[in-house]
Motif scaffolding. Sequence first.
Motif, PDB file in Angstrom:
ATOM      1  N   THR A  11      -4.408 -23.701  -3.078  1.00  0.00           N
ATOM      2  CA  THR A  11      -2.951 -23.617  -3.199  1.00  0.00           C
ATOM      3  C   THR A  11      -2.311 -24.844  -2.565  1.00  0.00           C
ATOM      4  O   THR A  11      -2.820 -25.384  -1.580  1.00  0.00           O
ATOM      5  CB  THR A  11      -2.379 -22.357  -2.522  1.00  0.00           C
ATOM      6  OG1 THR A  11      -2.583 -22.444  -1.110  1.00  0.00           O
ATOM      7  CG2 THR A  11      -3.037 -21.103  -3.040  1.00  0.00           C
ATOM      8  N   THR A  13       1.665 -25.982  -1.503  1.00  0.00           N
ATOM      9  CA  THR A  13       3.077 -25.616  -1.399  1.00  0.00           C
ATOM     10  C   THR A  13       3.903 -26.844  -1.064  1.00  0.00           C
ATOM     11  O   THR A  13       3.576 -27.579  -0.126  1.00  0.00           O
ATOM     12  CB  THR A  13       3.288 -24.549  -0.308  1.00  0.00           C
ATOM     13  OG1 THR A  13       2.532 -23.384  -0.636  1.00  0.00           O
ATOM     14  CG2 THR A  13       4.755 -24.168  -0.186  1.00  0.00           C
ATOM     15  N   VAL A 115       7.253 -19.714   4.420  1.00  0.00           N
ATOM     16  CA  VAL A 115       6.803 -20.144   3.099  1.00  0.00           C
ATOM     17  C   VAL A 115       5.570 -19.318   2.775  1.00  0.00           C
ATOM     18  O   VAL A 115       4.568 -19.402   3.475  1.00  0.00           O
ATOM     19  CB  VAL A 115       6.468 -21.652   3.084  1.00  0.00           C
ATOM     20  CG1 VAL A 115       5.953 -22.043   1.717  1.00  0.00           C
ATOM     21  CG2 VAL A 115       7.698 -22.461   3.445  1.00  0.00           C
ATOM     22  N   ALA A 117       2.394 -18.377   0.650  1.00  0.00           N
ATOM     23  CA  ALA A 117       1.444 -18.920  -0.313  1.00  0.00           C
ATOM     24  C   ALA A 117       0.538 -17.769  -0.733  1.00  0.00           C
ATOM     25  O   ALA A 117      -0.338 -17.359   0.011  1.00  0.00           O
ATOM     26  CB  ALA A 117       0.623 -20.047   0.306  1.00  0.00           C
ATOM     27  N   SER A 175       7.622 -19.957  -7.163  1.00  0.00           N
ATOM     28  CA  SER A 175       8.737 -20.811  -6.767  1.00  0.00           C
ATOM     29  C   SER A 175       9.892 -19.970  -6.259  1.00  0.00           C
ATOM     30  O   SER A 175      10.103 -18.842  -6.702  1.00  0.00           O
ATOM     31  CB  SER A 175       9.199 -21.683  -7.948  1.00  0.00           C
ATOM     32  OG  SER A 175       9.754 -20.880  -8.976  1.00  0.00           O
ATOM     33  N   THR A 181       4.974 -23.327  -4.951  1.00  0.00           N
ATOM     34  CA  THR A 181       3.541 -23.250  -4.664  1.00  0.00           C
ATOM     35  C   THR A 181       2.770 -23.250  -5.981  1.00  0.00           C
ATOM     36  O   THR A 181       3.070 -22.444  -6.870  1.00  0.00           O
ATOM     37  CB  THR A 181       3.193 -21.970  -3.869  1.00  0.00           C
ATOM     38  OG1 THR A 181       3.863 -22.010  -2.622  1.00  0.00           O
ATOM     39  CG2 THR A 181       1.700 -21.868  -3.642  1.00  0.00           C
TER      40      THR A 181
END
Length: 521
Positions: A11, A13, A115, A117, A175, A181
């Motif tokens: 991933t 971000t 954030v 992920a 998003s 991400t």
Amino acid sequence: MPPETGLVIYTETRVNGQIAIRSWLRFESIECPCEASIWVDIHSLEKPDELPERHFCEATLDSQGEVSGIDFYSSSGTTHFRFGNGQFRVNLPGGVGRRGDFCAEVISVGSVVPVFAWTLSKVGFQDGVCDMTLFNCDRLVEQAYRVERQADASYKDTFGQTLIFDDAGCLVGISKQDVVTRLQWSTALSVPAWGKRQVLEARADSPDQSHYACEPVVFDTHAAHIAGDVLLPTGGWDSVKAVSLFIGGTGAYDRYGICGSMDLGYHEMHQRLADAGVAVLRIDLPGNGESRYVQDKVEPDFREQLAFYEGALESMDGRLASTGPVHVIGHSMGGVMALELAARCRIVASVILINAPGRPVDALMRDQAVRKLDALGVSETQRREELEKQDAFFYHVQHTKDWSEATVPADVLPLKSESLWFRQLMAVDPGALLSRLEKPALVIVGQQDEQVFDEDARLLAAALGRPERFVRIRDLAHHFKAIRSRSVTETDKACLDEVTGAVLTFMDSLNGLQREDGSFQ
């Protein structure tokens, strides 16, 4: 191990196009039981040229896909999690291609803007809805999570994020406003070369105690077994000119200021003080070094931690009777504890505050949040949402006794485990404490401090009322080291020398001010 032996999910971000997180989640097999590992690089959005903060995690999955244990290693600390059954499930048996199989990872960047992920293999929907229960490793709580198909055929989740799927139904992106991400998963993806050993070895050099004498300190409170020591000059107690108790800032670390690979640099100051003839009393906080809680504990307790330092003083009472009163040094939130101790402990002669707050924690943290959000350049909507969430948290900390789904908003409830700590801290006004203190105090502030600000310095200076005991250090940031997973820089050393010099000058100035009862003016 060759990457083709397991599934790897990568991933990435980005916030406003700038990389914030990169992570690699790898399962050694697509069938359980199996071992899983996670590599995470967290990049500073404010200082993109700095090396990322690195995290490495190892997990064991049983035959049912339950995580029976996780060891988490970080360049800013080490934590060990032990989860019970049913709290977090990764469904891998049967292969990657089955709908309904998923895994998830929650990462928070900083303390203000989370954030998320997420890494999911095929997600199965029923009537356009997919419900999951996730375990938030950061808050140690279960959390409901829903993905729902919208009228425009897009998919949104519990957090208002838009999920992007490819034609095969695999999640390839998430998003929300300025945060995007992207992820890919394959048995052919490689993972970083660094892992547990590299993360732990990234820590700064272990403190060299060979030139000093150390006297062990061990005692018990109702909550914990506490261990520590007194760092002495080379000549032992006979060469001691003064005694200090050092209290660090918020967090869990050992007597040196070290937790895993995070090194706050406290031992650097301790050694400078010992070199000048000042004995330094310091302790391991429970879960680090040789200290431990009597029972498993999740909820931090400010008053309980204060009792650890009070216990350290009481354990030394016989020795201190011959060496004189103690000067308490508090860094950051440790300064709040230092003021509390000085007000209640007769043996405390003076207080030295280094980069300490001058106002209650809720006012300070709102200022921190505003500055962080402004630096990130988030949209006005996201800015308002984040500040409203923080305001709601502090409101319920202060006014809600029993936290439940019925009394606290869903996005605040996961913070329940921190409510006691903040409730206790909100009741303390450092500036007011200092103004009422009937003992000498020294205030040291770093002009590069990114966590405590000019407003705090102004409040402390006004409460102190002694300009000659208020010291500004131009290059000092909040911590004693610019990069807490590396050795001290030349700038760090210069700042440590200035801090220690100011402390020693203050202690020396009190020699002629001692009253007959042993206290100071």
